[in-house]
Design an enzyme around this catalytic site. Structure first.
Site, PDB file in Angstrom:
ATOM      1  CB  THR A 157      -0.929   0.030   1.233  1.00  0.00           C
ATOM      2  OG1 THR A 157      -0.153   0.394   2.390  1.00  0.00           O
ATOM      3  CG2 THR A 157      -1.588  -1.320   1.482  1.00  0.00           C
ATOM      4  CB  CYS A 158       0.293   4.867  -0.186  1.00  0.00           C
ATOM      5  SG  CYS A 158      -1.022   5.163   1.013  1.00  0.00           S
ATOM      6  CG  ASN A 159       0.293   4.423   5.033  1.00  0.00           C
ATOM      7  OD1 ASN A 159       0.818   5.448   4.651  1.00  0.00           O
ATOM      8  ND2 ASN A 159      -0.896   4.402   5.599  1.00  0.00           N
ATOM      9  NE  ARG A 160       0.619  -1.079   6.710  1.00  0.00           N
ATOM     10  CZ  ARG A 160       1.211  -0.851   7.897  1.00  0.00           C
ATOM     11  NH1 ARG A 160       2.152  -1.659   8.335  1.00  0.00           N
ATOM     12  NH2 ARG A 160       0.841   0.169   8.632  1.00  0.00           N
ATOM     13  CD  GLN A 205      -4.966   0.760   0.493  1.00  0.00           C
ATOM     14  OE1 GLN A 205      -4.522   0.723   1.642  1.00  0.00           O
ATOM     15  NE2 GLN A 205      -4.777   1.812  -0.286  1.00  0.00           N
ATOM     16  N   GLY A 262      -5.465   9.206 -12.461  1.00  0.00           N
ATOM     17  CA  GLY A 262      -5.773   7.894 -11.894  1.00  0.00           C
ATOM     18  C   GLY A 262      -7.233   7.792 -11.503  1.00  0.00           C
ATOM     19  CB  ALA A 263     -10.181   6.692 -13.026  1.00  0.00           C
ATOM     20  N   GLY A 264      -8.634   4.853 -10.221  1.00  0.00           N
ATOM     21  CA  GLY A 264      -8.830   3.650  -9.419  1.00  0.00           C
ATOM     22  C   GLY A 264      -9.619   3.985  -8.170  1.00  0.00           C
ATOM     23  CD  GLU A 265     -10.684   1.014  -2.786  1.00  0.00           C
ATOM     24  OE1 GLU A 265     -11.164   1.056  -1.643  1.00  0.00           O
ATOM     25  OE2 GLU A 265     -10.048   0.042  -3.233  1.00  0.00           O
TER      26      GLU A 265
END
Length: 328
Positions: free
Chosen positions: A59-62, A130, A199-202
């Site tokens: 993810t963007c954090n880990r 996620q 970006g058109a994801g979640e």
């Protein structure tokens, strides 16, 4: 992988190895974010090394690898070698940012992560989805068995209880909402400004929802396929200007705010792009917010005058301030 249908669960064989926003900056984390095309071969290498079950989470954090193995020491060494292989770095350069947990500590860690208690934005809603997506990919790859299946399903059940039985989701925050808050803090009146969302994801859909609430002058939505961009616009009943990714450079010359959240193996916006558009803009400032990991925007764009760039780690100060406010 091997021995997936053991009747007795042995949490003593559980291992997690990873790095997060608490231990490593985005510049390091992005090196370990595998593109989808490499995930299958990554799992194959783990299997060949004797890892029995595995789930790769990014993810963007880990970035974390949950696994089971009879020989935990050998499994950890395998992960170190794979990290070196994929990053092209000796493990001495990154191991100080990497944590390893075993047995029941892995269980506690996963419960905390899925419940968003270990997130940069505590209480954010995106993390459960996620982790579910990462788990789904592992199931499809055939790398989960009895232990991982029960562990992750228990974590999802726990996350649901945390949200319904506590106040953690009261006035919920997210990376998406904080990105928009950052944009609002830059301008006195954001409603007079225009934005480009890449970006058109979640995550992109969430950002679009928050931007629409601010009544911006114009929102341009760039995505690989127009179908998904059109779908999320229909879902929130908003008529954004939809363009393809190869037309981003044209839109850059016209907007005040750019927020990127697309999955890409390379920079979507380069230093050369910015230099070209700043000439067209006559030096008018542009504010870039990059919440993707790996990053979408070349960090050297800030070498150009009147270009301001924020990445996902820069949003942490806003997240911390919001958390202090929620605790008061």
């Amino acid at each position: 992988m091997n021995n997936k249908n053991k009747s007795a669960l042995n949490f003593g064989n559980l291992i997690v190895l990873g790095l997060s926003h608490k231990t490593a900056p985005v510049e390091t984390r992005e090196l370990f974010s595998l593109p989808g095309s490499q995930l299958s071969s990554f799992y194959e290498r783990l299997c060949e090394a004797g890892v029995e079950e595995a789930v790769y989470v990014s993810t963007c954090n880990r970035v974390e690898i949950f696994m089971t193995a009879e020989d935990s020491e050998s499994a950890v060494e395998t992960i170190k070698r794979l990290m070196e292989f994929y990053t092209k770095l000796p493990h001495e350069q990154f191991m100080s940012s990497v944590y390893t947990r075993y047995g029941t500590d892995v269980v506690k860690h996963l419960l905390s992560v899925v419940s968003s208690l270990d997130s940069m934005v505590i209480g954010e809603n995106e993390i459960t989805g996620q982790i579910k997506e990462s788990y789904k990919k592992a199931v499809e790859s055939g790398t989960t068995g009895t232990i991982m299946n029960r562990l992750f399903h228990r974590a999802f059940t726990t996350a649901k209880r945390v949200r319904t039985e506590t106040d953690i989701s009261k006035n919920p925050l997210s990376i998406a909402s904080i990105a928009v808050e950052q944009a609002k803090s830059i301008f006195h009146d954001i409603s007079t400004k225009s934005a480009l969302l890449i970006g058109a994801g979640e995550m992109g859909e969430l950002i679009l929802k928050y931007l629409v609430k601010e009544n911006l002058h114009k929102i341009v939505l760039a995505n690989r396929t127009s179908e998904n961009a059109e779908r999320i616009c229909r879902d929130i009943d908003y008529n954004a200007d939809i363009i393809s990714l190869n037309k981003v450079d044209q839109a850059l010359a016209e907007v005040d705010i750019v927020i990127t959240s697309v999955t890409a193996p390379h920079h979507v916006i380069t230093s050369a792009d910015i230099k070209n558009i700043m000439f067209e803009r006559g030096g008018k400032p542009v504010f870039l917010i990059d919440i993707a990991v790996p990053r979408n925007i070349d960090p050297s764009v800030t070498e150009t005058e009147n270009v301001y760039l924020y990445n996902v780690d820069n949003l942490k100060d806003i997240a911390d301030n919001n958390m202090r406010g929620r605790m008061q």
